[in-house]
Write a protein that holds these residues in place. Structure first.
Motif, PDB file in Angstrom:
ATOM      1  N   GLY A 213      10.276   7.044   1.377  1.00  5.53           N
ATOM      2  CA  GLY A 213      10.030   5.864   2.191  1.00  5.53           C
ATOM      3  C   GLY A 213       8.862   6.011   3.152  1.00  5.53           C
ATOM      4  N   ARG A 214       8.119   7.124   3.082  1.00  5.47           N
ATOM      5  CA  ARG A 214       6.989   7.326   3.984  1.00  5.47           C
ATOM      6  C   ARG A 214       5.681   6.980   3.279  1.00  5.47           C
ATOM      7  NH1 ARG A 214       7.906  13.419   5.680  1.00  5.47           N
ATOM      8  NH2 ARG A 214       8.409  13.497   3.446  1.00  5.47           N
TER       9      ARG A 214
ATOM     10  N   LEU B  83       0.861  -1.175   0.000  1.00  2.00           N
ATOM     11  CA  LEU B  83       0.000   0.000   0.000  1.00  2.00           C
ATOM     12  C   LEU B  83       0.899   1.226   0.000  1.00  2.00           C
ATOM     13  CD1 LEU B  83      -2.738  -0.930   2.636  1.00  2.00           C
ATOM     14  CD2 LEU B  83      -3.034  -0.771   0.151  1.00  2.00           C
ATOM     15  N   LYS B  84       0.637   2.171  -0.895  1.00  2.00           N
ATOM     16  CA  LYS B  84       1.513   3.325  -1.037  1.00  2.00           C
ATOM     17  C   LYS B  84       0.710   4.611  -1.133  1.00  2.00           C
ATOM     18  CE  LYS B  84       5.322   1.024  -3.509  1.00  2.00           C
ATOM     19  NZ  LYS B  84       6.194   1.094  -4.716  1.00  2.00           N
TER      20      LYS B  84
ATOM     21  N   GLN C 220      19.546  -0.642   1.915  1.00  2.00           N
ATOM     22  CA  GLN C 220      18.592   0.277   2.522  1.00  2.00           C
ATOM     23  C   GLN C 220      18.161  -0.214   3.893  1.00  2.00           C
ATOM     24  OE1 GLN C 220      15.193   0.682  -0.062  1.00  2.00           O
ATOM     25  NE2 GLN C 220      16.427   1.134  -1.877  1.00  2.00           N
ATOM     26  N   ARG C 221      17.686   0.737   4.669  1.00  2.00           N
ATOM     27  CA  ARG C 221      17.069   0.405   5.956  1.00  2.00           C
ATOM     28  C   ARG C 221      15.754   1.175   6.052  1.00  2.00           C
ATOM     29  NH1 ARG C 221      16.844   2.872  10.933  1.00  2.00           N
ATOM     30  NH2 ARG C 221      16.395   1.463  12.680  1.00  2.00           N
ATOM     31  N   ARG C 222      14.664   0.448   6.155  1.00  2.00           N
ATOM     32  CA  ARG C 222      13.344   1.067   6.225  1.00  2.00           C
ATOM     33  C   ARG C 222      13.119   2.022   5.059  1.00  2.00           C
ATOM     34  NH1 ARG C 222      13.089   2.225  12.801  1.00  2.00           N
ATOM     35  NH2 ARG C 222      13.158   0.024  13.426  1.00  2.00           N
TER      36      ARG C 222
ATOM     37  N   TYR D 174      11.125  -3.050 -13.351  1.00  2.00           N
ATOM     38  CA  TYR D 174       9.827  -2.408 -13.248  1.00  2.00           C
ATOM     39  C   TYR D 174      10.005  -0.970 -12.775  1.00  2.00           C
ATOM     40  CZ  TYR D 174       8.092  -7.227 -13.327  1.00  2.00           C
ATOM     41  OH  TYR D 174       7.831  -8.521 -13.665  1.00  2.00           O
ATOM     42  N   PHE D 175       9.322  -0.052 -13.438  1.00  2.00           N
ATOM     43  CA  PHE D 175       9.347   1.348 -13.017  1.00  2.00           C
ATOM     44  C   PHE D 175       8.763   1.479 -11.613  1.00  2.00           C
ATOM     45  CE2 PHE D 175       6.881   5.272 -12.521  1.00  2.00           C
ATOM     46  CZ  PHE D 175       7.863   6.237 -12.707  1.00  2.00           C
ATOM     47  N   MET D 176       9.446   2.226 -10.750  1.00  2.00           N
ATOM     48  CA  MET D 176       8.945   2.482  -9.414  1.00  2.00           C
ATOM     49  C   MET D 176       8.489   3.928  -9.268  1.00  2.00           C
ATOM     50  SD  MET D 176      10.704   1.765  -5.695  1.00  2.00           S
ATOM     51  CE  MET D 176      12.021   2.957  -5.893  1.00  2.00           C
ATOM     52  N   GLU D 177       9.381   4.884  -9.590  1.00  2.00           N
ATOM     53  CA  GLU D 177       9.032   6.290  -9.492  1.00  2.00           C
ATOM     54  C   GLU D 177      10.096   7.119 -10.198  1.00  2.00           C
ATOM     55  OE1 GLU D 177       8.905   7.459  -5.411  1.00  2.00           O
ATOM     56  OE2 GLU D 177      11.026   7.079  -5.064  1.00  2.00           O
TER      57      GLU D 177
END
Length: 472
Positions: free
Chosen positions: A164-165, A156-157, A231-233, A284-287
């Motif tokens: 990352g939020r 869910l985004k 990465q972390r979180r 895959y495109f993310m952003e």
């Protein structure tokens, strides 16, 4: 060409832009709040002005920032990263007030900041996207129904999210129902919108992003890719260019996808197209980040292109100075985000006074920072206090050089992530160039390093104790 530029930011990125201005003969103007009065960017800029006592509101006030630029006689504003850098209203007001915004058009920022609109643009351009909702979710029942179709786990985004939020992984229907309202709440608090969407979760992907430059004359090029999988979180810790995990064919493919994405939205200036690479090596495109990235130095190290200077030239209306066939990739570069955090204590921020600071040097070593001995790291901002960038001709040579540079670097008085980065370099998986976004969680032993008091610091403590004893 731009004559006078206001930097609507602080810290190391403000210092980085000031240095670019100095080389280009552009007058640099810094802004600061009371918390930043003694910041290095204030000391290095040609001019500096206060934007108020509040530590955050000054950097986030669109009209105050533009008014300051007008008052100071600036003809351009560089937003850096964070704060107002991806705020379409800021770019629009700059244009309305006759100030050149060093970045893309406000409409492009708005479109790519809307994750659903960005997905739609990429689908139309033939850029592969992660399976997910066609638009924003209307309610939790629609989310549950879609998840049954695409399969768990899902993400869910927040539609207007970033950094990352506003993002949660859901492994089953119960967690999806539990997290739905939570993500909406996070999205509202962080981004002022309740809109969220869903994507299939790609478990432990590799995070690959491509740097692009585009001018207003229709020229678009890529500067190869960066691997940001450590990465972390959802916050990047280490960035590498180019990725040691990609073949030459994959490298060419992801660069072509990034250029296609930029052309599809009429992009102008520097930008980054981010992809996830799954276990089957599919992209895959993310952003798309419509700004300068924190990790841009590693790309500069392998290509020799000064991205900040190119941003300014593009904003001034100049055509790109490079064609794609003039861009070459030489060697490997790695960037360590040196954060004022305690990895042994769940990365708790460690703000305070830097009692001693030693910058590393030697061949292939660069430090971007805004700290110095005696500087107080304020608690109001991000915990990153410096970036250490190391280059070498090949991956095998990069590891020992990076270890040497980290050992050379000294930041005393606060705890930092330097020893954690050293542990990463000693990891067999990392040395083999085999890691993904699950690397940090899969290696909890990285925080089990032994803390040793630096020799210089120990000598200072002993001297102080002797002095105190003599005074008794």
């Amino acid at each position: 060409m731009i004559k006078k530029l206001l930097i609507a930011n602080r810290g190391e990125i403000a210092v980085r832009i000031i240095r670019a201005c100095a080389e280009m003969g552009i007058t640099s103007v810094a802004v600061y709040t009371d918390a930043d009065r003694h910041g290095l960017h204030v000391k290095k800029a040609d001019e500096s002005y206060s934007i108020g006592p509040d530590s955050l509101s000054g950097y986030l006030n669109v009209h105050r920032m533009v008014n300051m630029a007008r008052t100071a006689g600036c003809d351009a504003i560089h937003p850096g990263y964070g704060f107002l850098s991806e705020n379409p209203e800021f770019a629009r007001v700059c244009a309305d007030r006759g100030i050149q915004f060093v970045g893309p058009d406000s409409k492009v920022i708005s479109r790519m900041g809307d994750k659903v609109a960005a997905r739609e643009a990429m689908i139309e351009a033939g850029v592969p996207v992660i399976p997910g909702s066609e638009g924003n979710l209307s309610d939790v029942e629609e989310a549950v129904s879609l998840a049954r179709d695409i399969g768990y786990p899902v993400m869910l985004k927040a539609t207007n999210g970033g950094g990352g939020r506003g993002i949660r992984r859901c492994d089953d229907e119960a967690s999806l129902r539990r997290n739905y309202d939570r993500v909406r709440s996070e999205a509202t608090k962080a981004f002022g919108s309740t809109e969220i969407f869903m994507e299939k979760a790609i478990v432990n992907p590799r995070h690959i992003e491509a740097q692009i430059l585009a001018d207003r004359h229709g020229n678009v090029i890529h500067l190869y890719e960066r691997d940001c999988s450590i990465q972390r979180r959802h916050q990047k810790l280490v960035e590498i260019a180019p990725s040691p995990q990609l073949s030459p064919e994959q490298r060419e493919y992801v660069g072509e996808l990034a250029v296609r994405a930029a052309r599809a939205v009429g992009y102008e200036n520097a930008g980054t197209v981010e992809f996830l690479m799954d276990a089957d090596d599919s992209f895959y495109f993310m952003e798309m980040n419509t700004r300068l990235q924190v990790e841009h130095p590693v790309t500069e190290m392998i290509t020799g292109v000064d991205i900040v200077q190119e941003q300014i030239r593009i904003a001034a209306g100049e055509p790109l100075r490079y064609s794609q066939d003039q861009i070459s990739c030489r060697g490997f570069a790695i960037e360590f985000r040196v954060n004022a955090e305690d990895p042994k204590n769940d990365f708790l921020p460690s703000f305070g006074r830097i009692t001693r600071y030693f910058a590393p040097g030697g061949p292939g070593v660069r430090t971007d920072g805004a700290i110095y001995t005696g500087y107080h790291i304020p608690p109001h901002y991000d915990s990153m206090c410096a970036k250490l960038i190391v280059w070498a001709l090949d991956w095998e040579s990069l590891i020992p050089r990076a270890r040497r540079a980290l050992n050379d670097m000294g930041v005393y008085g606060v705890k930092t992530t330097i020893p954690y980065h050293l542990e990463i370099l000693d990891s067999e998986a990392f040395r083999k160039g085999s890691f993904d976004t699950g690397y940090v969680d899969a290696h909890p032993e990285l925080t089990q390093y032994s803390v040793r008091r630096p020799t210089r610091e120990l000598a200072a403590v002993i001297a102080a104790a002797i002095s105190a004893h003599k005074g008794l």
